[in-house]
Design an enzyme around this catalytic site. Structure first.
Site, PDB file in Angstrom:
ATOM      1  N   ARG A   1      -6.807  13.554  11.375  1.00  0.00           N
ATOM      2  CA  ARG A   1      -6.704  14.809  10.626  1.00  0.00           C
ATOM      3  C   ARG A   1      -6.148  15.921  11.517  1.00  0.00           C
ATOM      4  O   ARG A   1      -6.303  15.905  12.737  1.00  0.00           O
ATOM      5  CB  ARG A   1      -8.072  15.199  10.063  1.00  0.00           C
ATOM      6  CG  ARG A   1      -8.610  14.208   9.052  1.00  0.00           C
ATOM      7  CD  ARG A   1      -9.868  14.742   8.351  1.00  0.00           C
ATOM      8  NE  ARG A   1     -10.953  15.019   9.266  1.00  0.00           N
ATOM      9  CZ  ARG A   1     -11.775  14.092   9.759  1.00  0.00           C
ATOM     10  NH1 ARG A   1     -11.622  12.831   9.447  1.00  0.00           N
ATOM     11  NH2 ARG A   1     -12.753  14.431  10.572  1.00  0.00           N
TER      12      ARG A   1
ATOM     13  N   HIS B   1     -10.278   3.699   5.294  1.00  0.00           N
ATOM     14  CA  HIS B   1      -8.948   3.485   4.721  1.00  0.00           C
ATOM     15  C   HIS B   1      -8.528   4.683   3.861  1.00  0.00           C
ATOM     16  O   HIS B   1      -7.397   5.169   3.958  1.00  0.00           O
ATOM     17  CB  HIS B   1      -8.934   2.204   3.885  1.00  0.00           C
ATOM     18  CG  HIS B   1      -9.218   0.966   4.667  1.00  0.00           C
ATOM     19  ND1 HIS B   1      -8.251   0.290   5.369  1.00  0.00           N
ATOM     20  CD2 HIS B   1     -10.380   0.294   4.882  1.00  0.00           C
ATOM     21  CE1 HIS B   1      -8.797  -0.758   5.971  1.00  0.00           C
ATOM     22  NE2 HIS B   1     -10.091  -0.767   5.701  1.00  0.00           N
TER      23      HIS B   1
END
Length: 374
Positions: free
Chosen positions: A156, A18
């Protein structure tokens, strides 16, 4: 500039995922927003990582059965005139979210479960299920913008990095492009940063039953791993194994792997965008539905839940997939089509900016400029 607050926790039980995906979104917002994080006392496992990433962290009391008090605690620490609060927490719902509008202009929720009502302007769920588009119809306001599916998953930037080997239609895996007789195979093992069931150890024991001289193994864990010392000791026993702790090179490791053995959750989409054939062991109930569906599609092989999967099953599946180039190629092609390389956090930021412009009634930032500067 927008002012954005994230409400998120991390712990051995909750895991690190998270916080990691919220950090990814915060980085994507860097040209348009000032971001800060709000975490609870028991969820502060990654507070130092958040601070090291350049964000202020506010610690508040743990969640109890009083959403009004928890909302008050949250509002007491956020910056004045905060525009948007982004909530990534399975224990919070509409009872908490509704009260945040006393001090913020907008609320965004990141969810995977679709098991409770939300009061929010935006909702993001990057999972892929047969009913993905309808899961939240009765759970969010009618005017809530829902961002559903892997095209919005928060990976990412390294996973979307431009490369001659990456195209929008297909991202071939390095190991699959090389002559099988000349390329030494690599297994990548990762069950998240904390791995509460220590499935990493079970997997390494399974791999050790195979002829380890024929392949290399990259083992990824976090510094908060539930049995860090045990993994360090085990990896040190095998010269073909390499341990990576808190690595920032996951995309590189995936691109060089022949197969991966890992958990469900957000790692599904990292493997898909990397076109990496994978064997998946689910660690929590909320990972099962998506993993089962992806396995049915042929994008991975689901072995089962961590409590029931045996070392022999892991060893057998790893051996079979390592020695079946056709199966790996097929799995790679299916997986690579599920996550577009032009989506992700940048696409989410586009929607956030547009929605906040609408809510605030003015232009926060030209989105064309955002892409040019990013």
């Amino acid at each position: 500039m927008l002012k954005v607050a994230f409400r998120v926790d991390a712990s051995i039980a909750i895991g690190a995922g998270h916080v990691m995906r919220c950090l990814t979104l915060a980085r994507a917002l860097r040209n348009v927003a000032y971001c800060e994080f709000i975490i609870s006392n028991s969820g502060a496992a990654l507070s130092s990582k958040i601070e090291a990433s350049g964000y202020d962290v506010h610690v508040i009391a743990d969640i109890d059965n009083d959403p009004a008090q928890h909302a008050a605690n949250t509002l007491a620490v956020i910056s004045p005139k905060t525009d948007l609060i982004i909530i990534d927490h399975y224990s919070l719902d509409a009872h908490y979210e509704t009260r945040l509008y006393k001090k913020v202009s907008g609320v965004m929720v990141i969810d995977d479960l679709a098991n409770r009502k939300h009061h929010c302007d935006l909702l993001l769920d990057g999972n892929l299920l047969p009913n993905s588009t309808s899961r939240y119809e009765s759970l969010v306001p009618k005017d809530c913008i829902t961002l559903l599916g892997p095209q919005y998953t928060l990976l990412r930037e390294e996973f979307y990095a431009a490369s001659p080997k990456r195209t929008q239609k297909h991202i071939p895996n390095i190991a699959l492009e090389t002559n099988e007789k000349e390329k030494r195979k690599r297994i990548l093992v990762c069950f998240g940063g904390t791995d509460p069931e220590n499935v990493t150890d079970k997997t390494l024991s399974a791999i050790s039953k195979l002829d380890a001289l024929l392949f290399d193994v990259d083992v990824v864990i976090g510094s908060q791993h539930v049995d860090y010392a045990q993994i360090v000791t085990k990896v040190a026993q095998f010269p073909t194994m390499t341990l990576h702790v808190d690595t920032t090179q996951m995309a590189v490791l995936m691109q060089h792997a022949t197969i991966m053995i890992g958990a469900g959750g957000s790692m599904h989409w990292e493997r898909c965008v990397s076109a990496l054939p994978s064997i998946v062991i689910t660690l929590a109930a909320n990972q099962v539905a998506t993993t089962q569906y992806l396995s049915e599609l042929g994008a991975c092989k689901w072995l089962g839940e961590s409590e029931t999967v045996t070392q022999d099953a892991i060893a057998h599946s790893a051996f079979a997939l390592l020695n079946d180039a056709t199966a790996r190629q097929h799995m790679s092609q299916i997986a690579s089509k599920l996550v577009p390389i032009n989506g992700g956090a940048v696409a989410v930021v586009d929607v956030i900016v547009a929605q906040m412009n609408k809510i605030k009634g003015k232009t926060v930032l030209n989105r064309k400029m955002l892409r040019e500067e990013g």
